[in-house]
Motif scaffolding. Structure first.
Motif, PDB file in Angstrom:
ATOM      1  N   ALA A  97       0.837  -1.197   0.000  1.00 48.38           N
ATOM      2  CA  ALA A  97       0.000   0.000   0.000  1.00 48.38           C
ATOM      3  C   ALA A  97       0.874   1.250   0.000  1.00 48.38           C
ATOM      4  N   PRO A  98       0.393   2.344  -0.578  1.00 49.54           N
ATOM      5  CA  PRO A  98       1.183   3.580  -0.606  1.00 49.54           C
ATOM      6  C   PRO A  98       1.412   4.131   0.801  1.00 49.54           C
ATOM      7  N   ARG A  99       2.609   4.684   0.993  1.00 51.82           N
ATOM      8  CA  ARG A  99       2.968   5.248   2.293  1.00 51.82           C
ATOM      9  C   ARG A  99       2.341   6.628   2.449  1.00 51.82           C
ATOM     10  N   ILE A 100       1.803   6.882   3.624  1.00 55.14           N
ATOM     11  CA  ILE A 100       1.211   8.182   3.929  1.00 55.14           C
ATOM     12  C   ILE A 100       2.217   8.978   4.745  1.00 55.14           C
ATOM     13  N   ASN A 101       2.719  10.056   4.179  1.00 58.20           N
ATOM     14  CA  ASN A 101       3.741  10.861   4.830  1.00 58.20           C
ATOM     15  C   ASN A 101       3.120  12.056   5.552  1.00 58.20           C
ATOM     16  N   PRO A 102       3.774  12.556   6.583  1.00 62.07           N
ATOM     17  CA  PRO A 102       3.262  13.751   7.272  1.00 62.07           C
ATOM     18  C   PRO A 102       3.209  14.946   6.325  1.00 62.07           C
ATOM     19  N   ARG A 103       2.113  15.715   6.435  1.00 62.33           N
ATOM     20  CA  ARG A 103       1.988  16.928   5.615  1.00 62.33           C
ATOM     21  C   ARG A 103       1.768  18.167   6.477  1.00 62.33           C
ATOM     22  N   GLN A 104       1.243  17.954   7.699  1.00 59.18           N
ATOM     23  CA  GLN A 104       0.885  19.086   8.538  1.00 59.18           C
ATOM     24  C   GLN A 104       1.503  18.964   9.931  1.00 59.18           C
ATOM     25  N   ALA A 105       2.663  18.323  10.035  1.00 59.29           N
ATOM     26  CA  ALA A 105       3.235  18.050  11.350  1.00 59.29           C
ATOM     27  C   ALA A 105       3.481  19.319  12.147  1.00 59.29           C
ATOM     28  N   GLU A 106       3.887  20.390  11.454  1.00 59.78           N
ATOM     29  CA  GLU A 106       4.220  21.622  12.180  1.00 59.78           C
ATOM     30  C   GLU A 106       2.988  22.239  12.841  1.00 59.78           C
ATOM     31  N   VAL A 107       1.805  21.967  12.294  1.00 56.92           N
ATOM     32  CA  VAL A 107       0.584  22.539  12.874  1.00 56.92           C
ATOM     33  C   VAL A 107       0.382  22.050  14.300  1.00 56.92           C
ATOM     34  N   TYR A 108       0.853  20.837  14.592  1.00 52.88           N
ATOM     35  CA  TYR A 108       0.518  20.199  15.861  1.00 52.88           C
ATOM     36  C   TYR A 108       1.574  20.409  16.955  1.00 52.88           C
ATOM     37  N   VAL A 109       2.651  21.103  16.654  1.00 50.35           N
ATOM     38  CA  VAL A 109       3.709  21.271  17.650  1.00 50.35           C
ATOM     39  C   VAL A 109       3.166  21.946  18.905  1.00 50.35           C
ATOM     40  N   ALA A 110       2.516  23.093  18.747  1.00 49.42           N
ATOM     41  CA  ALA A 110       1.976  23.819  19.906  1.00 49.42           C
ATOM     42  C   ALA A 110       0.701  23.166  20.422  1.00 49.42           C
ATOM     43  N   LEU A 111      -0.079  22.581  19.518  1.00 50.16           N
ATOM     44  CA  LEU A 111      -1.358  22.017  19.930  1.00 50.16           C
ATOM     45  C   LEU A 111      -1.187  20.800  20.836  1.00 50.16           C
ATOM     46  N   LYS A 112      -0.091  20.065  20.667  1.00 50.46           N
ATOM     47  CA  LYS A 112       0.149  18.892  21.512  1.00 50.46           C
ATOM     48  C   LYS A 112       0.269  19.285  22.974  1.00 50.46           C
ATOM     49  N   GLU A 113       0.933  20.397  23.245  1.00 51.80           N
ATOM     50  CA  GLU A 113       1.093  20.830  24.633  1.00 51.80           C
ATOM     51  C   GLU A 113      -0.249  21.270  25.207  1.00 51.80           C
ATOM     52  N   ALA A 114      -1.063  21.939  24.394  1.00 51.73           N
ATOM     53  CA  ALA A 114      -2.387  22.346  24.868  1.00 51.73           C
ATOM     54  C   ALA A 114      -3.244  21.125  25.163  1.00 51.73           C
ATOM     55  N   SER A 115      -3.162  20.112  24.332  1.00 50.98           N
ATOM     56  CA  SER A 115      -3.910  18.878  24.563  1.00 50.98           C
ATOM     57  C   SER A 115      -3.418  18.174  25.818  1.00 50.98           C
ATOM     58  N   ARG A 116      -2.119  18.215  26.055  1.00 55.45           N
ATOM     59  CA  ARG A 116      -1.543  17.600  27.260  1.00 55.45           C
ATOM     60  C   ARG A 116      -2.087  18.287  28.518  1.00 55.45           C
ATOM     61  N   ARG A 117      -2.166  19.630  28.486  1.00 56.04           N
ATOM     62  CA  ARG A 117      -2.679  20.364  29.651  1.00 56.04           C
ATOM     63  C   ARG A 117      -4.149  20.045  29.895  1.00 56.04           C
ATOM     64  N   LEU A 118      -4.923  19.935  28.809  1.00 52.47           N
ATOM     65  CA  LEU A 118      -6.341  19.611  28.961  1.00 52.47           C
ATOM     66  C   LEU A 118      -6.506  18.232  29.590  1.00 52.47           C
ATOM     67  N   ALA A 119      -5.687  17.286  29.168  1.00 54.30           N
ATOM     68  CA  ALA A 119      -5.753  15.943  29.731  1.00 54.30           C
ATOM     69  C   ALA A 119      -5.385  15.947  31.206  1.00 54.30           C
ATOM     70  N   SER A 120      -4.337  16.679  31.572  1.00 50.19           N
ATOM     71  CA  SER A 120      -3.911  16.739  32.976  1.00 50.19           C
ATOM     72  C   SER A 120      -5.000  17.350  33.848  1.00 50.19           C
ATOM     73  N   GLU A 121      -5.610  18.426  33.373  1.00 52.48           N
ATOM     74  CA  GLU A 121      -6.668  19.081  34.140  1.00 52.48           C
ATOM     75  C   GLU A 121      -7.883  18.165  34.285  1.00 52.48           C
ATOM     76  N   ALA A 122      -8.231  17.470  33.206  1.00 53.39           N
ATOM     77  CA  ALA A 122      -9.391  16.577  33.258  1.00 53.39           C
ATOM     78  C   ALA A 122      -9.145  15.413  34.202  1.00 53.39           C
ATOM     79  N   LEU A 123      -7.938  14.857  34.171  1.00 51.75           N
ATOM     80  CA  LEU A 123      -7.623  13.741  35.066  1.00 51.75           C
ATOM     81  C   LEU A 123      -7.628  14.174  36.513  1.00 51.75           C
ATOM     82  N   ALA A 124      -7.087  15.358  36.787  1.00 50.38           N
ATOM     83  CA  ALA A 124      -7.074  15.858  38.158  1.00 50.38           C
ATOM     84  C   ALA A 124      -8.497  16.086  38.651  1.00 50.38           C
TER      85      ALA A 124
END
Length: 522
Positions: free
Chosen positions: A486-513
């Motif tokens: 099958a054809p390989r799917i390469n990243p196209r928008q990786a840079e978009v998620y650099v800052a968003l990953k940290e925001a998602s991490r904070r949301l998860a920490s707050e929700a778990l707490a």
């Protein structure tokens, strides 16, 4: 003359045989027995014995032996079994089989004129085997965890925190609640080593990868942990199988199978492996940095590496290649995707189109897809968690945020294991271009769909042939048998998620707490 390897996939609901031709690297024959349909006399439902207590998950081990006989009879009608040079088992992990003192003699003296399932009945100290679905051992998990100094200490020692479905807690429950049957037990096998023992005609050793699913092995040393054993049951160690690395040969095939089914004398029996490590091998994982993503009812990810750390909320096994194999299981997989698809009245094609038509990052909106209590991380209660101001009625945002939330959870919990070099995707979700593109972008790693329908069975067949082929020939075979077209799917928008990953991490920490505080208050 062809050199054939026979792989046996002993799963919860069925037993499947695959024959792999070493010269063509192709599956040349397949035979499967579904327990409920093909052997209805055992009365199983989903491969398990019905029970009013939903926590109990058991099956009769003799069912698997009868299924093996039936599957071999069916297989012999389609392939010359005299060409099979080696056989190996991939067994559902964590399930345990309890044998008495007559088992060794019985295994070695099976007569081919009678079904093995009839002859082995007298060798069982317990007529049922608790499976990975058995969750009655919460008290025992707490007792063992406390003895080991907590969840983190237990995971560092055994590769996992204490889980209800793991073998150690199952053994402790059995010894406490059925002491007479436990006293009659002289050998505790796992599904893989039990079936391997039947094939080899003797009590079989257990490989490191499957033993890591017991909460009893020192995962760093490949040896039983006296500390974990003492925390589980006194006088347990003498009842446990010998431990061997995945490259160990368990012996030659029992005359029972040679005379009854025409398999050749001298056919090699490879050490059995767990179905999760076998599936990784069947998907072509043999080098550190490679990973397998199974997108099904739950989403699981398995990563090969060297000296991997204990994974929070996850498991550390040993792969057939000898590398560490970290495994994480996310409960909110396809069921969460289906719930969101149905909420907006979409089919899968429409779901994909909606996601691909929505800009990556959802303008900063985040979603934690905890529709059901999650495993990684362990959550209290259920219900999706949205970032403030989330437009819950917007189909595009909700569908894409769901996939991004699932991918970010995978990335968040995989990050301690190092950077991935390749991700192979299997399961129903691997047909979704949108899902695979989101995963590739968030993890910043190429993703390839892998279409092998019987990954564990193929892994078992490859495990068998490693004992009759040279190393170079076996590696060439493994590359060919697990090749991805099958054809390989390469990243196209990786840079978009650099800052968003940290925001998602904070949301998860707050929700778990917040959920932890609610649980304590209740």
């Amino acid at each position: 003359m062809s050199v054939l390897g026979l792989g046996i996939d002993a799963s919860t609901q069925s037993l499947t045989l695959l024959v792999l031709d070493a010269s063509s690297a192709e599956i040349v024959a397949r035979s499967s027995v579904r327990f409920d349909d093909d052997l209805p006399g055992w009365g199983t439902l989903g491969g398990q014995l019905p029970n009013q207590d939903e926590r109990i998950g058991e099956a009769p081990p003799l069912l698997w032996i009868e299924a093996l006989d039936l599957a071999l009879r069916k297989l012999s009608a389609n392939v010359d079994l005299s060409l099979v040079r080696a056989v190996a088992v991939a067994g559902q992990q964590h399930g345990s089989v309890y044998l008495n003192g007559s088992a060794e003699r019985t295994l070695g003296t099976l007569t081919p004129t009678l079904p093995a399932s009839q002859q082995l009945r007298s060798a069982l100290a317990r007529p049922v085997a608790p499976l990975w679905t058995d969750s009655r051992t919460s008290v025992e998990c707490g007792e063992i965890r406390g003895h080991l100094g907590g969840a983190t200490s237990a995971a560092k020692l055994t590769g996992s925190d204490l889980y209800e479905r793991f073998t150690g807690p199952q053994i402790r429950w059995f010894a406490k609640n059925e002491p007479e049957a436990w006293t009659d037990t002289s050998h505790v096998a796992l599904v893989s080593s039990f079936l391997t023992g039947v094939l080899a005609g003797r009590l079989a050793p257990l490989d490191w990868g499957d033993a890591a699913g017991t909460n009893l092995m020192n995962v760093r040393r490949g040896a039983w942990s006296s500390t974990a054993i003492e925390a589980t049951v006194a006088d347990l160690e003498r009842r446990l199988p010998d431990l061997e690395p995945p490259a160990h040969c368990a012996g030659s095939l029992s005359p029972y199978f040679c005379e009854r089914f025409g398999l050749p004398a001298g056919c090699r029996v490879g050490i059995g492996v767990g179905d999760n490590p076998a599936a990784a091998l069947g998907a072509g994982l043999r080098e550190p940095g490679q990973a397998l993503l199974s997108l099904g009812t739950s989403d699981t990810v398995s990563v090969l590496g060297r000296d991997l750390p204990a994974v929070e909320h996850g498991h550390l096994f040993v792969a057939p290649s000898g590398h560490d194999l970290a495994l994480l299981c996310f409960r909110n997989g396809s069921l969460a995707r289906e719930a969101v698809r149905d909420r907006f009245g979409l089919d899968w094609a429409g779901f994909d189109e909606t996601v691909l038509g929505t800009p990556p990052g959802c303008e900063g909106h985040h979603l934690l897809p905890w529709f059901e209590p999650e495993i990684v991380p362990r959550t209290v209660g259920q219900g999706a968690v949205h970032s403030p101001g989330f437009p819950t009625e917007d189909a595009g945002t909700y569908c894409r945020a769901l996939l991004e939330g699932q991918a970010m959870a995978i990335e968040r919990h995989l990050s301690p294991l190092g950077r991935l070099t390749e991700l192979r995707a299997v399961g129903g979700g691997s047909q979704s271009r949108a899902l695979l593109q989101v995963v590739a972008d968030v993890l910043d790693c190429p993703v390839q769909p892998h279409s092998t329908p019987d990954g564990a069975g193929l892994g078992a067949a490859l495990q068998a042939l490693r004992f009759v082929l040279s190393r170079d020939a076996w590696e060439e075979l493994a590359d060919s048998a697990t090749a991805v077209t099958a054809p390989r799917i390469n990243p196209r928008q990786a840079e978009v998620y650099v800052a968003l990953k940290e925001a998602s991490r904070r949301l998860a920490s707050e929700a778990l707490a917040s959920r932890s505080a609610i649980a304590e208050a209740s």
